[in-house]
Design an enzyme around this catalytic site. Structure first.
Site, short mmCIF file in Angstrom:
data_model
loop_
_atom_site.label_atom_id
_atom_site.label_comp_id
_atom_site.label_asym_id
_atom_site.label_seq_id
_atom_site.Cartn_x
_atom_site.Cartn_y
_atom_site.Cartn_z
N ARG A 1 0.83 -1.21 0.00
CA ARG A 1 0.00 0.00 0.00
C ARG A 1 0.86 1.26 0.00
NH1 ARG A 1 -5.31 1.39 3.75
NH2 ARG A 1 -6.24 2.78 2.20
N THR B 1 -4.29 -5.84 1.18
CA THR B 1 -3.16 -4.96 1.45
C THR B 1 -3.21 -4.54 2.91
OG1 THR B 1 -1.92 -3.07 0.56
CG2 THR B 1 -4.29 -2.74 0.93
N CYS B 2 -2.19 -3.80 3.33
CA CYS B 2 -2.11 -3.34 4.72
C CYS B 2 -3.02 -2.14 4.94
CB CYS B 2 -0.68 -2.96 5.08
SG CYS B 2 0.50 -4.32 4.98
N THR B 3 -3.43 -1.94 6.17
CA THR B 3 -4.22 -0.77 6.56
C THR B 3 -3.99 -0.50 8.04
OG1 THR B 3 -6.42 0.24 6.26
CG2 THR B 3 -6.37 -1.95 7.23
#
Length: 245
Positions: free
Chosen positions: A142, A209-211
């Site tokens: 991301r 994805t990352c968050t």
């Protein structure tokens, strides 16, 4: 004659000296941090994008060459080496008018740092789009290293997701999203993704994805199901979902 007193220079207080040194150290640390952030977010993006563009060009040139096959026989099914061979391209108009990212096997840093979307191989081996059923589960950074899924939160229900291979366009429709999940929650990429609402096996795609942004604390997911498969024509005309006026 009266002797004049010698002039003296006032010595700074030890506390002031300590504060001055501390201030210089903080300024230096700030500069180092700024350089590191610039490297992580800007420079790695440039390097990854350049690598991915070269790899994508090589893949398209390979597609342009005739498929090798013995006389009178169909071309053998392709095989892929993790991190080395391109499988195809992912197109998601919700993340940009001309959004396209190369797809490769693997989700380790040695793969994703190359500015691509990687296919999960563990704990579940992702199904390929051409498989009869399963979940084509992908991951991408991301932030930094191309940040190919930086705007994944812009992809909502009903959005088109298209996978382009040598011979076909696989068109998916987004059915649901998961804004936040534990990074240890592997069920979101299962053959039938947990929490997706899908009742049973099908032909699915999952993007992860990352968050939140600039963090790897949680994961987010986008789930879609296959709508149709279009053959690639001689002009490689994209499906309607990718055509712009």
């Amino acid at each position: 004659m009266t002797k004049q007193p010698e002039s003296s220079v006032a010595r700074p207080h030890p506390g002031a000296l300590a504060l001055g040194v501390l201030g210089e150290l903080l300024i230096t640390a700030g500069l180092v941090l700024a350089l590191f952030v610039g490297y992580s977010l800007w420079w790695t993006d440039l390097v990854a994008d350049a690598r991915a563009e070269r790899a994508g060009d090589r893949l398209r040139r390979a597609w342009a060459a005739p498929a090798a096959a013995p006389p009178g026989q169909a071309a053998p099914a392709p095989t892929y080496r993790p991190g080395a061979d391109g499988i195809g391209f992912l197109h998601v108009p919700a993340m940009g008018r001309d959004y396209s990212v190369l797809i490769r096997l693997g989700t380790g840093s040695e793969v994703l740092d190359g500015g691509v979307a990687g296919v999960y191989r563990e704990p579940y081996r992702a199904a390929m789009p051409w498989d009869a059923s399963g979940n084509f589960a992908l991951a991408a950074h991301r932030d930094g290293h191309g940040a190919k899924f930086h705007d994944l939160d812009e992809v909502g229900r009903g959005a088109a997701v298209v996978v382009e291979t040598r011979d076909h366009w696989y068109v998916y429709r987004v059915d649901g999203t998961l804004p936040r999940a534990s990074k240890f929650d592997t069920g979101i990429i299962a053959p039938v993704p947990e929490g997706s609402g899908y009742p049973g096996p099908g032909r699915y795609i999952t993007l992860t994805t990352c968050t939140p942004v600039y963090s790897s604390r949680f994961r987010m997911a986008v789930w879609g199901s296959l709508v149709r498969v279009d053959p690639v024509d001689a002009r490689r005309t994209p499906p309607p979902e990718l055509r712009t006026s």
